[in-house]
Design an enzyme around this catalytic site. Structure first.
Site, PDB file in Angstrom:
ATOM      1  N   PHE A  66       0.867  -1.180   0.000  1.00 29.84           N
ATOM      2  CA  PHE A  66       0.000   0.000   0.000  1.00 29.84           C
ATOM      3  C   PHE A  66       0.902   1.228   0.000  1.00 29.84           C
ATOM      4  CE2 PHE A  66      -4.637   0.206   1.454  1.00 29.84           C
ATOM      5  CZ  PHE A  66      -5.031  -0.743   0.544  1.00 29.84           C
TER       6      PHE A  66
ATOM      7  N   GLN B 123      -8.541  13.890   2.865  1.00 26.47           N
ATOM      8  CA  GLN B 123      -7.787  13.122   1.873  1.00 26.47           C
ATOM      9  C   GLN B 123      -8.614  12.894   0.601  1.00 26.47           C
ATOM     10  OE1 GLN B 123      -6.734   8.670   2.331  1.00 26.47           O
ATOM     11  NE2 GLN B 123      -4.837   9.815   2.493  1.00 26.47           N
TER      12      GLN B 123
ATOM     13  N   HIS C 280      -8.650  10.565  -2.522  1.00 27.01           N
ATOM     14  CA  HIS C 280      -8.079   9.320  -3.034  1.00 27.01           C
ATOM     15  C   HIS C 280      -7.913   9.487  -4.539  1.00 27.01           C
ATOM     16  CE1 HIS C 280      -7.520   5.121  -3.960  1.00 27.01           C
ATOM     17  NE2 HIS C 280      -7.550   4.808  -2.681  1.00 27.01           N
TER      18      HIS C 280
ATOM     19  N   LEU D 235     -14.960   4.446  -5.222  1.00 22.23           N
ATOM     20  CA  LEU D 235     -13.553   4.102  -5.040  1.00 22.23           C
ATOM     21  C   LEU D 235     -13.131   2.886  -5.838  1.00 22.23           C
ATOM     22  CD1 LEU D 235     -11.085   4.883  -3.186  1.00 22.23           C
ATOM     23  CD2 LEU D 235     -11.688   2.830  -1.919  1.00 22.23           C
TER      24      LEU D 235
ATOM     25  N   GLU E  56      -6.873   1.261  -3.710  1.00 21.85           N
ATOM     26  CA  GLU E  56      -5.439   1.395  -3.949  1.00 21.85           C
ATOM     27  C   GLU E  56      -4.810   0.033  -4.263  1.00 21.85           C
ATOM     28  OE1 GLU E  56      -3.537   4.188  -1.363  1.00 21.85           O
ATOM     29  OE2 GLU E  56      -1.769   2.925  -1.202  1.00 21.85           O
TER      30      GLU E  56
ATOM     31  N   ARG F 287      -1.116   9.258  -1.014  1.00 18.97           N
ATOM     32  CA  ARG F 287      -2.304   9.625  -1.796  1.00 18.97           C
ATOM     33  C   ARG F 287      -2.356  11.099  -2.166  1.00 18.97           C
ATOM     34  NH1 ARG F 287      -6.539   5.771   1.532  1.00 18.97           N
ATOM     35  NH2 ARG F 287      -5.735   3.868   0.607  1.00 18.97           N
TER      36      ARG F 287
ATOM     37  N   HIS G  99     -12.217  11.282   0.261  1.00 15.93           N
ATOM     38  CA  HIS G  99     -12.193   9.924   0.783  1.00 15.93           C
ATOM     39  C   HIS G  99     -12.165   9.843   2.300  1.00 15.93           C
ATOM     40  CE1 HIS G  99     -11.525   5.670   0.609  1.00 15.93           C
ATOM     41  NE2 HIS G  99     -10.321   5.738   1.135  1.00 15.93           N
TER      42      HIS G  99
ATOM     43  N   ARG H 198      -3.422  10.539   5.577  1.00 21.53           N
ATOM     44  CA  ARG H 198      -3.468   9.191   6.138  1.00 21.53           C
ATOM     45  C   ARG H 198      -2.868   8.181   5.169  1.00 21.53           C
ATOM     46  NH1 ARG H 198      -6.878   4.895   5.277  1.00 21.53           N
ATOM     47  NH2 ARG H 198      -8.445   6.021   4.094  1.00 21.53           N
TER      48      ARG H 198
HETATM   49  C1  LIG Z   1     -14.937   3.111  -0.191  1.00 29.16           C
HETATM   50  C2  LIG Z   1     -14.014   3.120   0.995  1.00 29.16           C
HETATM   51  C3  LIG Z   1     -12.964   2.233   1.072  1.00 29.16           C
HETATM   52  C4  LIG Z   1     -12.112   2.242   2.179  1.00 29.16           C
HETATM   53  N1  LIG Z   1     -11.090   1.348   2.227  1.00 29.16           N
HETATM   54  C5  LIG Z   1     -10.283   1.323   3.321  1.00 29.16           C
HETATM   55  C6  LIG Z   1      -9.248   0.357   3.435  1.00 29.16           C
HETATM   56  O1  LIG Z   1      -9.053  -0.498   2.576  1.00 29.16           O
HETATM   57  N2  LIG Z   1      -8.468   0.378   4.545  1.00 29.16           N
HETATM   58  C7  LIG Z   1      -8.645   1.292   5.551  1.00 29.16           C
HETATM   59  O2  LIG Z   1      -7.917   1.249   6.553  1.00 29.16           O
HETATM   60  N3  LIG Z   1      -9.642   2.213   5.465  1.00 29.16           N
HETATM   61  C8  LIG Z   1     -10.468   2.238   4.384  1.00 29.16           C
HETATM   62  N4  LIG Z   1     -11.464   3.178   4.313  1.00 29.16           N
HETATM   63  C9  LIG Z   1     -11.707   4.066   5.462  1.00 29.16           C
HETATM   64  C10 LIG Z   1     -12.395   3.302   6.586  1.00 29.16           C
HETATM   65  O3  LIG Z   1     -13.270   2.352   6.037  1.00 29.16           O
HETATM   66  C11 LIG Z   1     -13.184   4.223   7.515  1.00 29.16           C
HETATM   67  O4  LIG Z   1     -12.379   5.294   7.943  1.00 29.16           O
HETATM   68  C12 LIG Z   1     -13.681   3.472   8.743  1.00 29.16           C
HETATM   69  O5  LIG Z   1     -14.364   2.303   8.368  1.00 29.16           O
HETATM   70  C13 LIG Z   1     -14.593   4.361   9.567  1.00 29.16           C
HETATM   71  O6  LIG Z   1     -15.185   3.612  10.586  1.00 29.16           O
HETATM   72  P1  LIG Z   1     -16.103   4.347  11.653  1.00 29.16           P
HETATM   73  O7  LIG Z   1     -16.571   3.302  12.601  1.00 29.16           O
HETATM   74  O8  LIG Z   1     -15.394   5.526  12.209  1.00 29.16           O
HETATM   75  O9  LIG Z   1     -17.340   4.937  10.803  1.00 29.16           O
HETATM   76  P2  LIG Z   1     -18.456   4.242   9.862  1.00 29.16           P
HETATM   77  O10 LIG Z   1     -18.152   2.857   9.502  1.00 29.16           O
HETATM   78  O11 LIG Z   1     -18.709   5.220   8.772  1.00 29.16           O
HETATM   79  O12 LIG Z   1     -19.732   4.193  10.804  1.00 29.16           O
HETATM   80  C14 LIG Z   1     -20.411   5.375  11.221  1.00 29.16           C
HETATM   81  C15 LIG Z   1     -21.586   4.962  12.083  1.00 29.16           C
HETATM   82  O13 LIG Z   1     -22.138   6.118  12.718  1.00 29.16           O
HETATM   83  C16 LIG Z   1     -23.544   6.079  12.646  1.00 29.16           C
HETATM   84  N5  LIG Z   1     -24.024   7.476  12.699  1.00 29.16           N
HETATM   85  C17 LIG Z   1     -23.529   8.540  12.024  1.00 29.16           C
HETATM   86  N6  LIG Z   1     -24.222   9.648  12.361  1.00 29.16           N
HETATM   87  C18 LIG Z   1     -25.159   9.279  13.262  1.00 29.16           C
HETATM   88  C19 LIG Z   1     -26.186   9.966  13.967  1.00 29.16           C
HETATM   89  N7  LIG Z   1     -26.399  11.285  13.812  1.00 29.16           N
HETATM   90  N8  LIG Z   1     -26.978   9.239  14.801  1.00 29.16           N
HETATM   91  C20 LIG Z   1     -26.795   7.907  14.968  1.00 29.16           C
HETATM   92  N9  LIG Z   1     -25.832   7.205  14.317  1.00 29.16           N
HETATM   93  C21 LIG Z   1     -25.042   7.900  13.489  1.00 29.16           C
HETATM   94  C22 LIG Z   1     -23.845   5.360  11.342  1.00 29.16           C
HETATM   95  O14 LIG Z   1     -25.118   4.776  11.392  1.00 29.16           O
HETATM   96  C23 LIG Z   1     -22.728   4.302  11.316  1.00 29.16           C
HETATM   97  O15 LIG Z   1     -23.131   3.150  12.030  1.00 29.16           O
HETATM   98  C24 LIG Z   1     -12.326   3.174   3.220  1.00 29.16           C
HETATM   99  C25 LIG Z   1     -13.377   4.063   3.138  1.00 29.16           C
HETATM  100  C26 LIG Z   1     -14.193   4.061   2.027  1.00 29.16           C
HETATM  101  C27 LIG Z   1     -15.287   5.102   1.954  1.00 29.16           C
END
Ligand SMILES: Cc1cc2nc3c(=O)[nH]c(=O)nc-3n(C[C@H](O)[C@H](O)[C@H](O)COP(=O)(O)OP(=O)(O)OC[C@H]3O[C@@H](n4cnc5c(N)ncnc54)[C@H](O)[C@@H]3O)c2cc1C
Length: 613
Positions: free
Chosen positions: A132, A254, A256, A266, A269, A300, A373, A417
Site C-alpha cells: 500500500f 484526503q 483518493h 472508489l 489502492e 495519496r 475519501h 493518512r
Molecule cells: C470506499 C471506501 C474504502 C475504504 N477502504 C479502506 C481500506 O481499505 N483500509 C482502511 O484502513 N480504510 C479504508 N477506508 C476508510 C475506513 O473504512 C473508515 O475510515 C472506517 O471504516 C470508519 O469507521 P467508523 O466506525 O469511524 O465509521 P463508519 O463505519 O462510517 O460508521 C459510522 C456509524 O455512525 C452512525 N451514525 C452517524 N451519524 C449518526 C447519527 N447522527 N446518529 C446515529 N448514528 C449515526 C452510522 O449509522 C454508522 O453506524 C475506506 C473508506 C471508504 C469510503
C-alpha cells in the site's frame, strides 16, 4: 430494532455502529473491568445507537486492507510502520499516538482474526499482505507488504465479524435512531448523554448516560466527488461543534486518487498495489516523474496532486461516456495484471468497473479522478479516546465523553493518512475507548445503575424540550410546493466546497467558498422544511439535520483552511506553496464561529524532515 428496554440511565451510550463503535462495544464487554462487574452481579448497561442498520455502516465498503507489521510475507517492524505513519502524515502526527498505533497493530489484526475475520492467506496459511502507498521497510528504503487483506472486501469482513461478536455479547442496539444533540453540562466539563430521534416511532428519546462515545464516521459528503456513502455527513463532528467543543485539524481531507470518473466510487489502492499504473492522455506513466522510487504507490496526496497537475497541463482525458465533457481524468491501466489474478485479488474493483463504467479492466483503460475519501481531522481525543478542549495551554478532558474512528482525531494521520491505517485506527482506538469507559464504570460506584446527577438530567431535559420544539416547528411548517429541499442544499454545498477547497486552493477560492457557505447556503439550510408532516419514517427530517450538520462543519473547515498559511499533506495552498515547520507545525483547534487555536504537535523521537513521495 428497538432496544430491549429503555433504561433510565446507561453506563455507556455509543453513537455509531461501524468499526469504531462496534470495537468500543466489544472493548467494553471483553474488558477485565466489565468481567469484574458481571462477577459482582452487576450487568453493565451499554446501548449502541445508529442511524443505519449496523451492517450498512461505511466500514463495510472498505476494500484494500488493514495495516500491521505482521511480517508474514517480508521482514517488517512496528518501528518502520511508526516512521511511515509520521512521515506519511507530513509530520503533523502526534508521535506518542502513532507509536501506539504501530506497536499494537499486529495484536489488533490477530484479535480480528481470532474473532472470525476471514483474511486472505499465503500458500502456507499465514495472513496474506499486500503493498500500500507509503508503507516501507527500513525507514523508507523500499516498499513493504504490510496491508492484511481479504480479497478487496476487508471492511465487509471486519464489520460483519464485529457485529456478530456484539450479538454474541448481547449488545443492545437502537437502530435507525438519529442522534440530534450531544448534551453537556453548561461548563462543558461533563457529558450528560444524547438526544436521539427514533425514526420508527417518530419520537425523540433522551438517553442519559454516564459515558458517551461518539463513533459517527467521516464527512465525505462535504464534496461533490466522493467515495463515501450518503450517510457520511459528519454528524458527530457537527454535534461536537454545536455543543461548544472544538475540532482538530479539520482542514485536512484526503482525496483518493482513483475515484471512478463521474461517480467518485472508489477503485481501491489495491488496484495499483497489484500492478495497475496511471497514464496521461499521451499514454505516459507519469507518476515515475513525480515520485521516483514510489511512482504509482506514492502517498495519496502526492498522487492526487500529480493527477491534477497533469489535467491542468492539458494531459487529462475525458470520461468516454461523456467525450465532450471536461478532461479532468487520467487512465488507470490494469491491463498488465494477470486476468485470473485480477479477478481473484480484486473482485470488487472489477465488478465496480464493469457495472458502473461498462468497461473490462483486463483490456480497457479506466478513467479515474481524485475523490474525497477520508477526514483526517475530527473531535480531539487522547489515546484513551477521551474528548478534550484545548484552552491554548493544556488539554481539558470532558468528563464522560469519548470519541473514536473517523469522526475523531487522535492525530495518527496528521495531514495525510496512509492506506490501511484507518481501519486500524478505528478498531484499535475504538477498543481502547471501550476499555477506558469500562474501567471508569467499574471504578466509579455511582455509575452502576443509580439515577443521574440532577444537573446533568436537567441539561438533558432542556435539550429534549428544545429538540421537540424544533421538530414541531419543522412539521407544522411542512409545505408542499416549496422547491428547495435538503438534497439540493447538500448538492450546492458540496459543489461549492469542491470548487473552493478540494485538492488545490488559495485565499481567493477559500474566500469565495466562505461567502457562499456562510451566507446563502447557511440561510437555506436554516429555512429548510420537510414536504410531509409525517412523524414516522420521515427521511426528509433527518436529511434536514444532515444538511445543517454539513453546513456547520463546512464553516469550520473553511475557517481552519483559511487560517493555515502553508501547504502540508492533503492541503495544498497555491499561495503558500511550502511547508512551514517554523510557524505551522501545530494542530488547529477550531470551535464554531471562532478563529482556530494552535496546539503543538507531539514530537517524540522523529524530527520532521523531507517527504520525497
Ligand atoms: C470506499 C471506501 C474504502 C475504504 N477502504 C479502506 C481500506 O481499505 N483500509 C482502511 O484502513 N480504510 C479504508 N477506508 C476508510 C475506513 O473504512 C473508515 O475510515 C472506517 O471504516 C470508519 O469507521 P467508523 O466506525 O469511524 O465509521 P463508519 O463505519 O462510517 O460508521 C459510522 C456509524 O455512525 C452512525 N451514525 C452517524 N451519524 C449518526 C447519527 N447522527 N446518529 C446515529 N448514528 C449515526 C452510522 O449509522 C454508522 O453506524 C475506506 C473508506 C471508504 C469510503
Amino acid at each position: 430494532m428497538t432496544p430491549k428496554h429503555i433504561e433510565e440511565q446507561y453506563d455507556a451510550v455509543i453513537v455509531g455502529a461501524g468499526a469504531a463503535g462496534l470495537s468500543a462495544a466489544l472493548g467494553f464487554h471483553r474488558s477485565d473491568a466489565a468481567r469484574a462487574l458481571r462477577e459482582a452481579g452487576v450487568e453493565p448497561k451499554v446501548l449502541v445507537v445508529s442511524k443505519l442498520q449496523p451492517l450498512r455502516s461505511h466500514t463495510g465498503s472498505a476494500e484494500g486492507g488493514i495495516a500491521a507489521s505482521l511480517a508474514d510475507m517480508e521482514p517488517d517492524e512496528w518501528r518502520w510502520h511508526y516512521y511511515d505513519t509520521v512521515k506519511g502524515g507530513d509530520w503533523l502526527v502526534d508521535q506518542d499516538a502513532a507509536r501506539l498505533l504501530a506497536e499494537d497493530a499486529p495484536m489488533t489484526v490477530i484479535n480480528l482474526e481470532r474473532s472470525g475475520v476471514a483474511f486472505s492467506r499465503t500458500a502456507d496459511g499465514r495472513i496474506a499482505q499486500r503493498r500500500f502507498g507509503g508503507h516501507t521497510s527500513d525507514f523508507g528504503a523500499r516498499p513493504v507488504k504490510r496491508a492484511a487483506y481479504s480479497a478487496d472486501r476487508i471492511g465487509h469482513q471486519i464489520l460483519h465479524t464485529l457485529w456478530q461478536q456484539c450479538v454474541h455479547y448481547g449488545v443492545d442496539f437502537a437502530e435507525e435512531w438519529y442522534v440530534t444533540d450531544l448534551v453537556l453540562d453548561e461548563t462543558l466539563r461533563r457529558a450528560a448523554g444524547v438526544i436521539a430521534f427514533d425514526t420508527h416511532a417518530g419520537v425523540t428519546r433522551a438517553i442519559a448516560a454516564r459515558n458517551t462515545i461518539l463513533a459517527t464516521g467521516g464527512a465525505g459528503r462535504l464534496f461533490r466527488t466522493t467515495s463515501n456513502s450518503h450517510d457520511l455527513t459528519g454528524d458527530g463532528m457537527a454535534l461536537a461543534l454545536d455543543a461548544g467543543l472544538q475540532l482538530e485539524d479539520i482542514e485536512f481531507v484526503q482525496f483518493h486518487p482513483t475515484g471512478l470518473a463521474h461517480t467518485g466510487i472508489l477503485l481501491s489502492e489495491a488496484s495499483r498495489g497489484e500492478g495497475g499504473v496511471l497514464r496521461n492522455a499521451d499514454g505516459e506513466a507519469f507518476m515515475a516523474s513525480y515520485a521516483p522510487g514510489h511512482a504509482d504507490l506514492a502517498a495519496r496526496d502526492v498522487v492526487s496532486r500529480a493527477i491534477r497537475s497533469e489535467t491542468d497541463a492539458g494531459r487529462g482525458v475525458a470520461d468516454p461516456r461523456d467525450p465532450d465533457g471536461p478532461k479532468d481524468c487520467v487512465w488507470l491501466d490494469m491491463t498488465g495484471i494477470d486476468p485470473e489474478r485480477m479477478r481473484r485479488a480484486l473482485p470488487q474493483v472489477v465488478e465496480t468497473i464493469e457495472d458502473y463504467a461498462g468497461l473490462d479492466p483486463t483490456k480497457d483503460l479506466v478513467p479515474v479522478k481524485p475523490t474525497a475519501h477520508y477526514t483526517m481531522g475530527g473531535i480531539p481525543v487522547t489515546t484513551d479516546g477521551e474528548v478534550y478542549v484545548w484552552d491554548g495551554e493544556r488539554r481539558n478532558i470532558v468528563e464522560g465523553l469519548y470519541a473514536a474512528g473517523e469522526c475523531s482525531c487522535v492525530s495518527v494521520h496528521g495531514a495525510n493518512r496512509l492506506g490501511g491505517n484507518s481501519l486500524l485506527d478505528a478498531c484499535l482506538f475504538g477498543t481502547r475507548a471501550g476499555q477506558a469507559v469500562a474501567a471508569r464504570v467499574a471504578d466509579d460506584p455511582v455509575a452502576a445503575g443509580t439515577p443521574a446527577d440532577p444537573a446533568l438530567s436537567d441539561a438533558l431535559d432542556a435539550a429534549k424540550t428544545a429538540r421537540d420544539a424544533d421538530i414541531d416547528t419543522l412539521l407544522a411548517d411542512a409545505k408542499d410546493g416549496d422547491d428547495d429541499n435538503a438534497y439540493r442544499v447538500m448538492d450546492d454545498l458540496s459543489e461549492t466546497m469542491e470548487r473552493g477547497v478540494a485538492v488545490l486552493c488559495d485565499a481567493g477560492s477559500i474566500a469565495r467558498a466562505q461567502v457562499v457557505v456562510n451566507g446563502p447556503i447557511a440561510e437555506r439550510a436554516r429555512r429548510l422544511r420537510p414536504h410531509s408532516d409525517a412523524r414516522t419514517f420521515n427521511q426528509e427530517l433527518t436529511a434536514i439535520w444532515e444538511a445543517r450538520h454539513l453546513v456547520r462543519l463546512a464553516e469550520a473547515m473553511i475557517a481552519a483552511t483559511d487560517a493555515r498559511h502553508e501547504s502540508r499533506g492533503s492541503l495544498k495552498r497555491t499561495d503558500f506553496p511550502d511547508r512551514d515547520d517554523a510557524t505551522c507545525l501545530n494542530h488547529s483547534m477550531t470551535a464554531a464561529g471562532a478563529a482556530p487555536l494552535r496546539q503543538p504537535v507531539h514530537v517524540v523521537d522523529i524530527e520532521p524532515g523531507a517527504r520525497s513521495y
